[in-house]
Design a protein around this motif. Structure first.
Motif, PDB file in Angstrom:
ATOM      1  N   ALA A  55      26.935  46.623  44.983  1.00 27.11           N
ATOM      2  CA  ALA A  55      28.300  47.058  44.672  1.00 27.11           C
ATOM      3  C   ALA A  55      29.219  45.849  44.553  1.00 27.11           C
ATOM      4  O   ALA A  55      30.092  45.802  43.671  1.00 27.11           O
ATOM      5  CB  ALA A  55      28.804  48.013  45.746  1.00 27.11           C
ATOM      6  N   GLY A  56      29.033  44.866  45.427  1.00 26.92           N
ATOM      7  CA  GLY A  56      29.835  43.639  45.339  1.00 26.92           C
ATOM      8  C   GLY A  56      29.594  42.897  44.042  1.00 26.92           C
ATOM      9  O   GLY A  56      30.523  42.393  43.409  1.00 26.92           O
ATOM     10  N   ALA A  57      28.332  42.821  43.626  1.00 27.71           N
ATOM     11  CA  ALA A  57      28.016  42.156  42.361  1.00 27.71           C
ATOM     12  C   ALA A  57      28.605  42.917  41.183  1.00 27.71           C
ATOM     13  O   ALA A  57      29.140  42.309  40.235  1.00 27.71           O
ATOM     14  CB  ALA A  57      26.505  42.037  42.204  1.00 27.71           C
ATOM     15  N   VAL A  63      35.161  43.205  37.400  1.00 31.61           N
ATOM     16  CA  VAL A  63      36.586  43.034  37.705  1.00 31.61           C
ATOM     17  C   VAL A  63      36.955  41.564  37.839  1.00 31.61           C
ATOM     18  O   VAL A  63      37.886  41.082  37.186  1.00 31.61           O
ATOM     19  CB  VAL A  63      36.959  43.799  38.996  1.00 31.61           C
ATOM     20  CG1 VAL A  63      38.399  43.522  39.394  1.00 31.61           C
ATOM     21  CG2 VAL A  63      36.725  45.282  38.830  1.00 31.61           C
ATOM     22  N   LEU A  64      36.230  40.836  38.685  1.00 31.57           N
ATOM     23  CA  LEU A  64      36.635  39.465  38.990  1.00 31.57           C
ATOM     24  C   LEU A  64      36.442  38.499  37.821  1.00 31.57           C
ATOM     25  O   LEU A  64      37.301  37.648  37.585  1.00 31.57           O
ATOM     26  CB  LEU A  64      35.887  38.961  40.217  1.00 31.57           C
ATOM     27  CG  LEU A  64      36.229  39.683  41.523  1.00 31.57           C
ATOM     28  CD1 LEU A  64      35.411  39.118  42.670  1.00 31.57           C
ATOM     29  CD2 LEU A  64      37.702  39.620  41.824  1.00 31.57           C
ATOM     30  N   LEU A  65      35.335  38.599  37.102  1.00 23.77           N
ATOM     31  CA  LEU A  65      35.136  37.687  35.974  1.00 23.77           C
ATOM     32  C   LEU A  65      36.164  37.878  34.856  1.00 23.77           C
ATOM     33  O   LEU A  65      36.744  36.889  34.391  1.00 23.77           O
ATOM     34  CB  LEU A  65      33.713  37.810  35.432  1.00 23.77           C
ATOM     35  CG  LEU A  65      32.641  37.100  36.268  1.00 23.77           C
ATOM     36  CD1 LEU A  65      31.267  37.329  35.663  1.00 23.77           C
ATOM     37  CD2 LEU A  65      32.923  35.633  36.372  1.00 23.77           C
ATOM     38  N   PRO A  66      36.444  39.109  34.415  1.00 17.99           N
ATOM     39  CA  PRO A  66      37.499  39.256  33.412  1.00 17.99           C
ATOM     40  C   PRO A  66      38.868  38.815  33.919  1.00 17.99           C
ATOM     41  O   PRO A  66      39.651  38.202  33.184  1.00 17.99           O
ATOM     42  CB  PRO A  66      37.501  40.751  33.092  1.00 17.99           C
ATOM     43  CG  PRO A  66      36.136  41.219  33.462  1.00 17.99           C
ATOM     44  CD  PRO A  66      35.726  40.370  34.616  1.00 17.99           C
ATOM     45  N   LEU A  67      39.150  39.085  35.200  1.00 13.79           N
ATOM     46  CA  LEU A  67      40.426  38.664  35.771  1.00 13.79           C
ATOM     47  C   LEU A  67      40.519  37.148  35.828  1.00 13.79           C
ATOM     48  O   LEU A  67      41.560  36.565  35.503  1.00 13.79           O
ATOM     49  CB  LEU A  67      40.580  39.262  37.171  1.00 13.79           C
ATOM     50  CG  LEU A  67      41.892  39.001  37.876  1.00 13.79           C
ATOM     51  CD1 LEU A  67      43.042  39.636  37.087  1.00 13.79           C
ATOM     52  CD2 LEU A  67      41.855  39.550  39.278  1.00 13.79           C
ATOM     53  N   LEU A  68      39.419  36.495  36.196  1.00 14.47           N
ATOM     54  CA  LEU A  68      39.388  35.033  36.218  1.00 14.47           C
ATOM     55  C   LEU A  68      39.602  34.459  34.820  1.00 14.47           C
ATOM     56  O   LEU A  68      40.334  33.484  34.636  1.00 14.47           O
ATOM     57  CB  LEU A  68      38.064  34.534  36.795  1.00 14.47           C
ATOM     58  CG  LEU A  68      37.886  33.021  36.863  1.00 14.47           C
ATOM     59  CD1 LEU A  68      38.923  32.400  37.778  1.00 14.47           C
ATOM     60  CD2 LEU A  68      36.484  32.681  37.321  1.00 14.47           C
ATOM     61  N   GLY A  69      38.989  35.068  33.808  1.00 14.82           N
ATOM     62  CA  GLY A  69      39.195  34.613  32.437  1.00 14.82           C
ATOM     63  C   GLY A  69      40.637  34.778  31.995  1.00 14.82           C
ATOM     64  O   GLY A  69      41.214  33.886  31.360  1.00 14.82           O
TER      65      GLY A  69
END
Length: 107
Positions: A55-57, A63-69
């Motif tokens: 679930a974390g992955a 969520v986190l990768l698009p937000l980081l981009g």
């Protein structure tokens, strides 16, 4: 489970440990009780679920990768040097790893 009714009609569980009926608990007793309850809860879950890291992955990739981009592009468009953005990203990634390492499946 035996129970009794109090004056206001609420159900009271009479199987509770005597420690919990007292109101004059010291900080050490409260800590001991909290540790015992947490240990019993942890023992009930004999092994960490495989679902938690998955679930974390999933959250990380969706969520986190698009937000980081999005944050990276916004900072670069604002004129922040790429070296500063790279260092900030490494610090943020390290903070997330350190935080995740403290979560129950990894402790």
């Amino acid at each position: 489970m035996p129970s009794t009714e109090s004056d206001d009609g609420d159900q009271i569980d009479s199987d509770r440990p005597d420690d919990l009926d007292r109101t004059d608990l010291t900080a050490e007793e409260v800590e001991r009780i909290a540790r015992r309850v947490a240990r019993e809860e942890f023992d009930r879950r004999s092994r960490p679920s495989l679902l938690t890291p998955l679930a974390g992955a999933l959250v990380g990739f969706t969520v986190l990768l698009p937000l980081l981009g999005l944050v990276t592009v916004t900072l670069l468009d604002a004129g922040v040097p790429i070296q500063v953005v790279a260092v900030a990203a490494l610090v943020a990634a390290g903070a997330l790893v350190a935080y995740g390492w403290r979560l129950p499946p990894f402790r």
